[in-house]
Design a protein around this motif. Structure first.
Motif, mmCIF file in Angstrom:
data_model
loop_
_atom_site.group_PDB
_atom_site.id
_atom_site.type_symbol
_atom_site.label_atom_id
_atom_site.label_comp_id
_atom_site.label_asym_id
_atom_site.label_seq_id
_atom_site.Cartn_x
_atom_site.Cartn_y
_atom_site.Cartn_z
ATOM 1 N N ALA A 92 12.263 -6.328 -8.022
ATOM 2 C CA ALA A 92 11.629 -5.535 -9.080
ATOM 3 C C ALA A 92 10.108 -5.608 -8.975
ATOM 4 C CB ALA A 92 12.097 -6.019 -10.446
ATOM 5 N N ILE A 93 9.583 -6.815 -8.755
ATOM 6 C CA ILE A 93 8.137 -6.976 -8.608
ATOM 7 C C ILE A 93 7.654 -6.277 -7.345
ATOM 8 C CG2 ILE A 93 6.296 -8.643 -8.198
ATOM 9 C CD1 ILE A 93 7.188 -8.566 -11.069
ATOM 10 N N GLY A 94 8.458 -6.337 -6.274
ATOM 11 C CA GLY A 94 8.088 -5.653 -5.046
ATOM 12 C C GLY A 94 7.981 -4.152 -5.236
ATOM 13 N N SER A 95 8.862 -3.587 -6.067
ATOM 14 C CA SER A 95 8.798 -2.146 -6.321
ATOM 15 C C SER A 95 7.548 -1.791 -7.112
ATOM 16 C CB SER A 95 10.047 -1.689 -7.090
ATOM 17 O OG SER A 95 10.042 -2.167 -8.429
ATOM 18 N N VAL A 96 7.116 -2.680 -8.002
ATOM 19 C CA VAL A 96 5.900 -2.440 -8.782
ATOM 20 C C VAL A 96 4.689 -2.348 -7.858
ATOM 21 C CG1 VAL A 96 4.308 -3.523 -10.434
ATOM 22 C CG2 VAL A 96 6.742 -3.427 -10.934
ATOM 23 N N ARG A 97 4.686 -3.133 -6.799
ATOM 24 C CA ARG A 97 3.541 -3.194 -5.889
ATOM 25 C C ARG A 97 3.291 -1.890 -5.138
ATOM 26 N NH1 ARG A 97 4.158 -7.841 -1.886
ATOM 27 N NH2 ARG A 97 2.115 -7.035 -1.235
ATOM 28 N N LEU A 102 -2.942 -9.725 -10.149
ATOM 29 C CA LEU A 102 -2.184 -9.057 -11.202
ATOM 30 C C LEU A 102 -0.692 -9.189 -10.976
ATOM 31 C CD1 LEU A 102 -2.008 -7.292 -13.711
ATOM 32 C CD2 LEU A 102 -2.327 -5.277 -12.256
ATOM 33 N N VAL A 103 -0.233 -8.995 -9.739
ATOM 34 C CA VAL A 103 1.199 -9.089 -9.484
ATOM 35 C C VAL A 103 1.681 -10.529 -9.635
ATOM 36 C CG1 VAL A 103 1.239 -9.503 -6.974
ATOM 37 C CG2 VAL A 103 3.007 -8.093 -8.029
#
Length: 296
Positions: free
Chosen positions: A7-12, A161-162
């Motif tokens: 999920a965090i990878g998709s945000v990036r 930020l991430v």
């Protein structure tokens, strides 16, 4: 790879923005809904969190407000209705009564990951809830970096930020283990996710993924869908395109090479799938991201 990491990878794949906001006296700001994930970190003073459905919540220095899927919300000097708040307009009064950091990853193309959409629309992590020293250190680093004008901020701010988003989510999940959320540590699904993420170029089928983790096709599909929120092949296609978007943004590899790397036989097949997902051709996406990185 676990679901939170995915999920965090998709945000990036989105566009990172961080700013410092200072207010004094009577003030208020409404943040409209957006495609992405964002947070506010209250550095000094006090404020009220305003949402469309819940009661206003008092915030104090050290509190973090997280919107995992970009829900509409507001901040104000006093309790009020969300509809009464004006749109956010940057101000910088001196002296200021309250100061906070605002950070967000904006997804100009694509959608917020299903796992993030399944979380509460607005999450508040209070400084009284045992925040870790790592989270405080990241917040301090980001606050300093926002005030820094030295070269390299285009790399440091998105990274900080991430990391901050990840630690806030970890902390909240640790404090809400009984919440109605899927477990992200399922061993069999973790193996399947790792295979998908490390080898997206392979011609995977549901049968092959199920055999990889020692499950029947039907049992694997049911468990994967319940945990991840998408059927295996839908998730695989989504990850291939997410990874492809990152390669377009971060590398100069030709489209044909990226297509093969993410599991498409030709750049035309990759391009067609990419346009269906992001609404823009891969070449155009790369050009826009390159311009944005240069500040054009």
């Amino acid at each position: 790879m676990d679901i939170l990491s995915e999920a965090i990878g998709s945000v990036r794949t989105g566009r990172a923005q961080v700013c410092r906001v200072r207010e004094s006296g009577s003030w208020g700001m409404r943040v409209p809904a957006f495609a992405g994930s964002g947070l506010h970190l209250l550095l000094r003073g006090s404020a009220w969190l305003i949402t469309a459905t819940g009661r206003p919540r008092a915030l104090k220095a050290g509190d973090v407000v997280l919107t995992p899927s970009g829900a509409e919300h507001g901040l104000s000097h006093a309790p009020c209705l969300l509809k009464d708040l004006p749109p956010a307009v940057p101000r910088d009064p001196d002296p200021a009564d309250v100061e906070f950091l605002c950070g967000a990853y904006w997804l100009d193309h694509g959608q917020v990951h299903p796992y993030l959409r399944a979380l509460p629309e607005v999450i508040v992590l209070s400084r009284d809830n045992g925040r870790t020293s790592q989270l405080r250190s990241l917040a301090d680093l980001l606050a300093v970096d926002v005030s820094d004008t030295q070269p390299g901020s285009g790399a440091t701010r998105p990274a900080l930020l991430v990391l901050l988003l990840t630690h806030v989510l970890r902390q909240w999940l640790a404090q809400n283990r009984d919440a109605d959320r899927p477990e992200i540590g399922d061993p069999a699904i973790a193996v399947a996710l790792r295979e998908i993420h490390t080898s997206p170029h392979k011609p995977w089928t549901v049968q092959q993924l199920g055999e990889t983790v020692g499950m029947s096709r039907t049992g694997f599909t049911k468990r994967f869908t319940a945990l991840v929120g998408k059927p295996p092949m839908t998730y695989l296609i989504g990850w291939r395109l997410t990874y492809g978007a990152r390669l377009l943004r971060e590398t100069k590899a030709p489209l044909s090479a990226i297509a093969r790397q993410v599991g498409y036989s030709t750049e035309f097949a990759f391009g067609a799938a990419f346009r269906r997902e992001y609404g823009i051709a891969p070449g155009r996406f790369r050009d826009l991201e390159s311009r944005r990185a240069r500040g054009a």
